[in-house]
Design an enzyme around this catalytic site. Structure first.
Site, short mmCIF file in Angstrom:
data_model
loop_
_atom_site.label_atom_id
_atom_site.label_comp_id
_atom_site.label_asym_id
_atom_site.label_seq_id
_atom_site.Cartn_x
_atom_site.Cartn_y
_atom_site.Cartn_z
N LYS A 1 0.70 -1.42 -0.08
CA LYS A 1 -0.16 -0.10 -0.09
C LYS A 1 0.80 1.22 -0.02
O LYS A 1 0.68 2.21 -0.92
CB LYS A 1 -0.88 0.04 1.18
CG LYS A 1 -1.87 0.86 1.16
CD LYS A 1 -3.36 0.57 1.97
CE LYS A 1 -4.24 1.39 1.42
NZ LYS A 1 -5.77 1.12 2.40
N LYS B 1 -10.23 -11.94 -5.34
CA LYS B 1 -11.39 -10.90 -5.46
C LYS B 1 -10.83 -9.50 -5.86
O LYS B 1 -11.88 -8.86 -6.74
CB LYS B 1 -12.21 -11.12 -4.40
CG LYS B 1 -11.93 -10.24 -3.07
CD LYS B 1 -12.82 -10.43 -2.17
CE LYS B 1 -12.54 -10.60 -0.59
NZ LYS B 1 -11.23 -11.57 -0.38
N LYS C 1 -2.81 -14.62 -10.13
CA LYS C 1 -3.15 -15.24 -8.96
C LYS C 1 -4.70 -14.92 -8.72
O LYS C 1 -5.24 -13.97 -9.03
CB LYS C 1 -2.75 -14.81 -7.56
CG LYS C 1 -2.98 -15.41 -6.51
CD LYS C 1 -2.55 -14.55 -5.21
CE LYS C 1 -3.16 -15.36 -3.99
NZ LYS C 1 -3.71 -14.23 -2.92
P1 ADP Z 1 -8.29 -12.41 -1.98
O1 ADP Z 1 -7.04 -12.54 -2.57
O2 ADP Z 1 -9.50 -12.80 -2.75
O3 ADP Z 1 -8.65 -11.28 -1.30
P2 ADP Z 1 -8.03 -13.34 0.63
O4 ADP Z 1 -6.70 -12.66 0.85
O5 ADP Z 1 -8.91 -13.06 1.62
O6 ADP Z 1 -8.15 -13.67 -0.62
O7 ADP Z 1 -7.50 -14.95 1.08
C1 ADP Z 1 -8.17 -15.86 2.02
C2 ADP Z 1 -7.55 -16.90 2.28
O8 ADP Z 1 -7.42 -17.57 1.15
C3 ADP Z 1 -5.97 -16.91 2.59
O9 ADP Z 1 -5.84 -17.85 3.29
C4 ADP Z 1 -5.36 -17.07 1.30
O10 ADP Z 1 -4.06 -17.51 1.42
C5 ADP Z 1 -6.13 -18.09 0.54
N1 ADP Z 1 -5.92 -17.58 -0.88
C6 ADP Z 1 -6.70 -16.63 -1.49
N2 ADP Z 1 -6.59 -16.44 -2.83
C7 ADP Z 1 -5.81 -17.70 -3.31
C8 ADP Z 1 -5.33 -18.49 -4.43
N3 ADP Z 1 -5.50 -17.74 -5.54
N4 ADP Z 1 -4.87 -19.56 -4.34
C9 ADP Z 1 -4.51 -19.92 -3.19
N5 ADP Z 1 -4.95 -19.70 -1.84
C10 ADP Z 1 -5.68 -18.48 -1.93
#
Ligand code: ADP
Ligand code: TRP
Length: 323
Positions: free
Chosen positions: A111, A193, A190
């Site tokens: 950030k 959301k 990757k």
């Molecule tokens: P986002 O990237 O969609 O905001 P979060 O950061 O809220 O997702 O991730 C919640 C959990 O899901 C974390 O433990 C994260 O490591 C796992 N996670 C999120 N995206 C992935 C991905 N593309 N592959 C594997 N694990 C993921």
């Protein structure tokens, strides 16, 4: 042995969340006392500034986790803020956390590097996460690869507190499943959301199919052989397929003679049937919101008991309690 993990209610869960995190929670649950899982609504406050959205997301996260197989008889499920001891422990931990440790953390660093201003909440996010883990004497913390750094920070914070005051905390370990460490998104990056490249676990099926058909691919003609290595359509297919189905797809890739559209249609069918039972369970659960609330309340009671015990121990060790 205590296993603990948390997940933020920042939106509906996508395939990356399921394969990278939630599936591991579910595989590891083996007793209400040993498996603690919570919905990290206090962490989500660092990004959500909408009362109704945060409340709705928190409830949806509980329903989704239960539908996906989190079993209240084999794990304790609760909402982070229902155990207020966590905020008190967070403050205690902050008093011995070096600034430099937090300045090196990705979320804050990213950030800052974009020139955005960060709140103190984002900066101290890893300390609250450390409090989440340490408050329950957790041994093992299943998380996605991107959260590994935060578990390391927790270990450092606990170690430095123990050095200052004596053995207050159990030092936890991260648990990461390597083969599904990174689920790719529709565009090959990757899945996240925030990148608009995700497919939600409980997405409307029509929309889900539309998204799957939009997965980016190279422009090799139908007849030419294709390379499964590093191909994100192949990787996504592999998440839902059996070993035989994966092998057979690998052979088809190497032989050529198909269009990617065919594989996408098969992926849509596989994904739909993979989550069909969970979808059904979700339908049942949303008809009984009171049951879901009771599961969360019972979970919070159980978690609070352990939290009170650990917090009292820590306060005595550092001299805040016991005059
Ligand atoms: P986002 O990237 O969609 O905001 P979060 O950061 O809220 O997702 O991730 C919640 C959990 O899901 C974390 O433990 C994260 O490591 C796992 N996670 C999120 N995206 C992935 C991905 N593309 N592959 C594997 N694990 C993921
Ligand atoms: N930061 C984690 C995430 O975004 C969620 C989380 C909060 C967590 N506290 C935790 C995970 C404690 C494991 C342990 O995914």
């Amino acid at each position: 042995m205590r296993i603990l993990s948390g997940i933020q209610p920042t939106g509906r869960f996508h395939w990356g969340n399921y394969f990278g995190a939630i599936r591991q929670y579910i595989d590891l649950q083996n007793g209400q006392d040993s498996a603690f899982y919570f919905i990290a609504n206090l962490h989500a406050l660092t990004t959500i500034r909408d009362r109704e959205l945060l409340a709705r997301n928190t409830f949806d996260a509980a329903v989704d986790l239960l539908a996906l197989g989190l079993d209240p008889d084999r794990a304790t499920l609760f909402v982070q803020s229902d155990v207020p001891e966590v905020s008190e422990l967070c403050w205690i931990l902050m008093t011995t956390t070096p600034m430099g440790l937090l300045e090196r953390c990705h979320a804050y660093k990213d950030k800052k590097s974009k020139g955005l201003t960060a709140d103190a909440g984002l900066f101290t996010y890893p300390v609250l996460m450390a409090a989440d883990i340490l408050l329950y004497d957790s041994n093992l913390v299943p998380v996605g690869e991107d959260q590994k750094q935060h578990v390391e920070v927790c270990r450092d914070i606990a170690g430095s507190f123990n050095n200052s005051f004596g053995e207050a905390f159990v030092i936890p370990e991260a648990y990461i499943v390597k083969d599904t460490a990174k689920v790719p998104g529709l565009d090959g990056g990757k899945m996240s959301k925030s990148y608009g490249n995700s497919v939600e676990v409980f997405e409307d099926l029509k929309l889900q199919k539309k998204k799957i058909m939009s997965i980016t691919t190279d422009s090799r003609p139908i007849e030419s052989p294709k390379d499964p290595e590093g191909d994100h359509l192949f990787q996504l297919y592999s998440l839902f397929a059996s070993t035989e189905q994966i092998q057979s797809l690998e052979e088809r890739y190497k032989r050529g003679g198909f269009g990617y559209g065919e594989i996408k249609k098969e992926l849509a069918i596989l994904a739909e049937s993979f989550f069909a039972a969970a979808r059904q369970r979700r339908e049942e659960l949303i008809k009984k919101p009171e049951d879901v609330k009771k599961i969360l309340n019972d979970g919070a009671k159980k978690a609070s008991k352990k939290a009170a015990e650990v917090l009292t121990r820590v306060k005595k060790i550092c001299g805040v309690e016991g005059r």
